[in-house]
Design a protein around this motif. Structure first.
Motif, PDB file in Angstrom:
ATOM      1  N   ASN A  78       0.388  -1.355  -0.298  1.00  0.00           N
ATOM      2  CA  ASN A  78      -0.549  -0.214   0.166  1.00  0.00           C
ATOM      3  C   ASN A  78       0.824   1.295  -0.441  1.00  0.00           C
ATOM      4  O   ASN A  78       2.181   1.266   0.729  1.00  0.00           O
ATOM      5  CB  ASN A  78      -0.740   0.080   1.173  1.00  0.00           C
ATOM      6  CG  ASN A  78      -1.930  -0.876   0.707  1.00  0.00           C
ATOM      7  OD1 ASN A  78      -0.965  -1.963   1.781  1.00  0.00           O
ATOM      8  ND2 ASN A  78      -2.503  -0.875   0.437  1.00  0.00           N
ATOM      9  N   TYR A  81       1.605   7.219   2.862  1.00  0.00           N
ATOM     10  CA  TYR A  81       2.147   7.952   3.168  1.00  0.00           C
ATOM     11  C   TYR A  81       2.667   8.083   5.152  1.00  0.00           C
ATOM     12  O   TYR A  81       3.055   8.708   5.162  1.00  0.00           O
ATOM     13  CB  TYR A  81       3.425   9.079   2.625  1.00  0.00           C
ATOM     14  CG  TYR A  81       3.192   8.745   1.174  1.00  0.00           C
ATOM     15  CD1 TYR A  81       3.787   7.460   0.909  1.00  0.00           C
ATOM     16  CD2 TYR A  81       4.634   9.420   0.773  1.00  0.00           C
ATOM     17  CE1 TYR A  81       3.817   6.859  -0.419  1.00  0.00           C
ATOM     18  CE2 TYR A  81       4.933   9.226  -0.532  1.00  0.00           C
ATOM     19  CZ  TYR A  81       5.049   7.897  -0.717  1.00  0.00           C
ATOM     20  OH  TYR A  81       5.699   7.666  -1.840  1.00  0.00           O
ATOM     21  N   TRP A 140       2.419   0.189 -10.938  1.00  0.00           N
ATOM     22  CA  TRP A 140       1.948  -0.858 -10.791  1.00  0.00           C
ATOM     23  C   TRP A 140       0.317  -0.420 -10.901  1.00  0.00           C
ATOM     24  O   TRP A 140       0.137  -0.113 -10.647  1.00  0.00           O
ATOM     25  CB  TRP A 140       2.516  -1.817 -10.035  1.00  0.00           C
ATOM     26  CG  TRP A 140       2.645  -0.885  -8.263  1.00  0.00           C
ATOM     27  CD1 TRP A 140       3.249   0.029  -8.141  1.00  0.00           C
ATOM     28  CD2 TRP A 140       1.544  -0.531  -7.520  1.00  0.00           C
ATOM     29  NE1 TRP A 140       3.356   0.915  -7.127  1.00  0.00           N
ATOM     30  CE2 TRP A 140       1.722   0.745  -6.711  1.00  0.00           C
ATOM     31  CE3 TRP A 140       0.463  -0.889  -7.756  1.00  0.00           C
ATOM     32  CZ2 TRP A 140       1.193   0.836  -5.687  1.00  0.00           C
ATOM     33  CZ3 TRP A 140      -0.590  -0.655  -5.977  1.00  0.00           C
ATOM     34  CH2 TRP A 140      -0.436   0.769  -5.795  1.00  0.00           C
ATOM     35  N   TRP A 146     -14.568  -2.875  -5.241  1.00  0.00           N
ATOM     36  CA  TRP A 146     -14.037  -1.838  -4.220  1.00  0.00           C
ATOM     37  C   TRP A 146     -16.010  -1.950  -3.535  1.00  0.00           C
ATOM     38  O   TRP A 146     -16.280  -2.266  -4.666  1.00  0.00           O
ATOM     39  CB  TRP A 146     -14.551  -0.043  -4.814  1.00  0.00           C
ATOM     40  CG  TRP A 146     -12.978  -0.264  -5.611  1.00  0.00           C
ATOM     41  CD1 TRP A 146     -12.159  -0.139  -6.468  1.00  0.00           C
ATOM     42  CD2 TRP A 146     -12.545  -0.273  -4.240  1.00  0.00           C
ATOM     43  NE1 TRP A 146     -10.830   0.372  -6.324  1.00  0.00           N
ATOM     44  CE2 TRP A 146     -10.575  -0.035  -4.958  1.00  0.00           C
ATOM     45  CE3 TRP A 146     -11.069  -0.180  -2.692  1.00  0.00           C
ATOM     46  CZ2 TRP A 146      -8.922   0.509  -5.003  1.00  0.00           C
ATOM     47  CZ3 TRP A 146     -10.044   0.523  -2.667  1.00  0.00           C
ATOM     48  CH2 TRP A 146      -9.197   0.345  -2.934  1.00  0.00           C
ATOM     49  N   TYR A 190      -2.964  14.997   4.032  1.00  0.00           N
ATOM     50  CA  TYR A 190      -2.772  14.689   2.670  1.00  0.00           C
ATOM     51  C   TYR A 190      -4.141  16.167   1.845  1.00  0.00           C
ATOM     52  O   TYR A 190      -5.270  14.773   2.786  1.00  0.00           O
ATOM     53  CB  TYR A 190      -2.785  12.891   2.789  1.00  0.00           C
ATOM     54  CG  TYR A 190      -2.643  12.978   0.783  1.00  0.00           C
ATOM     55  CD1 TYR A 190      -1.544  11.987   0.361  1.00  0.00           C
ATOM     56  CD2 TYR A 190      -3.552  12.832   0.187  1.00  0.00           C
ATOM     57  CE1 TYR A 190      -1.331  11.772  -0.686  1.00  0.00           C
ATOM     58  CE2 TYR A 190      -3.323  11.581  -0.548  1.00  0.00           C
ATOM     59  CZ  TYR A 190      -2.231  11.408  -1.787  1.00  0.00           C
ATOM     60  OH  TYR A 190      -1.850  11.153  -2.158  1.00  0.00           O
ATOM     61  N   GLN A 218      -5.521   0.497   6.590  1.00  0.00           N
ATOM     62  CA  GLN A 218      -4.755   0.166   5.390  1.00  0.00           C
ATOM     63  C   GLN A 218      -4.712   1.001   3.651  1.00  0.00           C
ATOM     64  O   GLN A 218      -4.186   1.567   3.253  1.00  0.00           O
ATOM     65  CB  GLN A 218      -3.421  -0.625   5.562  1.00  0.00           C
ATOM     66  CG  GLN A 218      -3.930  -1.918   5.099  1.00  0.00           C
ATOM     67  CD  GLN A 218      -4.278  -3.239   5.184  1.00  0.00           C
ATOM     68  OE1 GLN A 218      -4.989  -2.456   7.028  1.00  0.00           O
ATOM     69  NE2 GLN A 218      -4.232  -3.947   5.719  1.00  0.00           N
ATOM     70  N   ASN A 219      -6.828   0.480   3.983  1.00  0.00           N
ATOM     71  CA  ASN A 219      -6.594   1.001   2.581  1.00  0.00           C
ATOM     72  C   ASN A 219      -7.576   2.514   2.487  1.00  0.00           C
ATOM     73  O   ASN A 219      -8.436   2.562   1.789  1.00  0.00           O
ATOM     74  CB  ASN A 219      -8.044  -0.419   2.179  1.00  0.00           C
ATOM     75  CG  ASN A 219      -6.618  -1.075   0.987  1.00  0.00           C
ATOM     76  OD1 ASN A 219      -6.220  -2.178   2.021  1.00  0.00           O
ATOM     77  ND2 ASN A 219      -5.863  -0.855   0.584  1.00  0.00           N
ATOM     78  N   ARG A 224     -13.237   6.551   1.942  1.00  0.00           N
ATOM     79  CA  ARG A 224     -11.877   7.263   0.916  1.00  0.00           C
ATOM     80  C   ARG A 224     -12.456   7.378  -0.385  1.00  0.00           C
ATOM     81  O   ARG A 224     -13.913   6.887  -0.809  1.00  0.00           O
ATOM     82  CB  ARG A 224     -11.073   6.348   0.842  1.00  0.00           C
ATOM     83  CG  ARG A 224     -11.662   5.026   0.036  1.00  0.00           C
ATOM     84  CD  ARG A 224     -10.368   3.799  -0.308  1.00  0.00           C
ATOM     85  NE  ARG A 224      -8.995   4.285  -1.490  1.00  0.00           N
ATOM     86  CZ  ARG A 224      -8.439   3.723  -1.761  1.00  0.00           C
ATOM     87  NH1 ARG A 224      -7.760   2.565  -1.283  1.00  0.00           N
ATOM     88  NH2 ARG A 224      -7.204   3.937  -2.890  1.00  0.00           N
ATOM     89  N   SER A 235      -7.046   9.355  -5.450  1.00  0.00           N
ATOM     90  CA  SER A 235      -7.746   8.515  -4.599  1.00  0.00           C
ATOM     91  C   SER A 235      -7.512   8.444  -3.305  1.00  0.00           C
ATOM     92  O   SER A 235      -6.857   7.663  -2.335  1.00  0.00           O
ATOM     93  CB  SER A 235      -8.240   7.021  -5.034  1.00  0.00           C
ATOM     94  OG  SER A 235      -8.184   6.859  -6.740  1.00  0.00           O
ATOM     95  N   ALA A 236      -7.722   9.568  -2.492  1.00  0.00           N
ATOM     96  CA  ALA A 236      -7.647  10.111  -1.076  1.00  0.00           C
ATOM     97  C   ALA A 236      -8.033   9.320  -0.619  1.00  0.00           C
ATOM     98  O   ALA A 236      -9.738   8.619  -0.246  1.00  0.00           O
ATOM     99  CB  ALA A 236      -7.976  10.916  -1.026  1.00  0.00           C
ATOM    100  N   LYS A 237      -7.460   8.901   0.888  1.00  0.00           N
ATOM    101  CA  LYS A 237      -7.600   7.879   2.111  1.00  0.00           C
ATOM    102  C   LYS A 237      -8.456   7.834   3.126  1.00  0.00           C
ATOM    103  O   LYS A 237      -7.628   9.490   3.305  1.00  0.00           O
ATOM    104  CB  LYS A 237      -6.859   6.766   2.085  1.00  0.00           C
ATOM    105  CG  LYS A 237      -6.329   5.750   0.944  1.00  0.00           C
ATOM    106  CD  LYS A 237      -4.673   5.047   2.007  1.00  0.00           C
ATOM    107  CE  LYS A 237      -4.701   3.810   0.558  1.00  0.00           C
ATOM    108  NZ  LYS A 237      -3.984   3.230   1.401  1.00  0.00           N
TER     109      LYS A 237
END
Ligand code: MTE
Length: 319
Positions: A78, A81, A140, A146, A190, A218-219, A224, A235-237
């Motif tokens: 993932n 940050y 990648w 989803w 972010y 973590q996703n 999100r 794609s902001a979490k």
């Protein structure tokens, strides 16, 4: 083990993804007419980390038929940050993130600014499962089922004004649980943004779950964005604020490296990143580093649905 309440359609209304994908393949082969073959949701095997199931209606129209990436890859490799720069950091560290209580405030150029408790957001519209390609700017990609509903449903509730041209997303900052906030690679929180028509596009998904369950931390739990024709960083979490604006917002990535990351960030095999080509990609889970790479598709394969929004724009300039 529910972490928060979620809407519960009757099990008979739910068709597991494996079943409808298989059914659609059969239909494509002409072997099966449309049927009402719904099976109960419950048969899915329990996952190791026991997240609450998030039942959803499958949306075949907006789903790719490509092979879904193993959940084990999607939840352990993932970018988040706030928890560190290493791909393994979010899985290792995001468990401590506090996701309850959670609220999302919607402010700015709207007639009805509102703060939505996560339970109210979950209940706002029926949940859909959609299998989207996710293409990361690093080269990648994955294919992920989803669960959510179009962001337009939320925006309709707050009634954007005539000045509403853009939309900015701010994600959560928890200094106690997010060691990555100490890093200066990005300016926190972010932030990401979309043009209003992009935000209202039916493919843009306000996302609460994946693989039949609520989002793992973590996703991007508990909510999100997923914008499948743009590089993954759009794609902001773990969103806490949505601001409708008249001016184009500056995203964290644009601010950190404006020559490398533009506002639009549409997946485009013909426009290279200054330090590498974007023509090819590696599908995570496909035979490791030596697997043949595959060509990246214009708008990540969603060209038919989204190209008209960019008609007449020089996409090398508006990257
Ligand atoms: N959202 C926040 N808050 N912080 C991040 O670092 N990384 C982005 C995006 N959303 C990021 C974020 C990037 S670079 C990608 S590729 C996707 O999340 C990855 O989503 P995934 O880990 O669910 O595949």
């Amino acid at each position: 083990m529910a972490r928060y309440r979620y809407p519960q359609p009757a099990p008979s209304e739910i068709t597991p993804r494996e079943i409808w994908q298989q059914r659609r393949r059969l239909m494509q082969a002409g072997a099966l007419a449309a049927t009402g073959l719904a099976l109960p949701f419950g048969a899915r095997a329990a996952q190791a980390d026991a997240l609450a199931p998030l039942p959803a209606q499958t949306n075949a129209e907006f789903s790719t038929m490509e092979k879904v990436t193993d959940r084990s890859h999607a939840t352990t490799y993932n970018n988040f940050y706030e928890f560190g720069l290493d791909k393994a950091d979010p899985h290792r560290l995001a468990g401590k993130m506090q996701i309850s209580p959670w609220a999302v405030q919607v402010v700015g150029q709207v007639a009805k600014p509102q703060t939505f408790d996560i339970d109210d957001l979950l209940a706002l519209a029926p949940m859909q499962e959609r299998i989207y390609r996710l293409r990361c700017v690093e080269g990648w990609s994955m294919v992920i089922p989803w669960i959510g509903y179009p962001l337009s449903h939320l925006l309709d509730k707050v009634e954007p004004t005539g000045n509403a041209k853009y939309i900015a997303f701010y994600t959560d900052m928890q200094p106690e649980t997010m060691p990555g906030l100490r890093s200066t690679v990005l300016d926190w929180p972010y932030r990401e943004g979309l043009r209003m028509d992009e935000a209202m596009h039916p493919l843009t998904l306000l996302t609460f779950g994946m693989y039949g369950e609520v989002l793992p931390n973590q996703n991007g739990a508990p909510v999100r964005l997923v914008v499948p024709w743009k590089y993954g960083f759009k794609s902001a979490k773990s969103i806490v604020t949505i601001q409708v604006t008249e001016q184009q917002p500056t995203s964290s990535w644009m601010q950190a490296a404006p020559r490398e990351y533009g506002f639009y960030s549409n997946v485009n095999p013909k426009v290279s990143h200054p330090r590498w080509s974007q023509a090819m990609e590696r599908r995570i889970g496909e035979g490791g580093l030596f697997a043949p790479r595959r060509p990246t598709l214009m708008f990540n394969g969603y060209e038919e649905q989204v190209a008209s929004m960019y008609a007449g724009m020089d996409l090398a300039k508006y990257y």
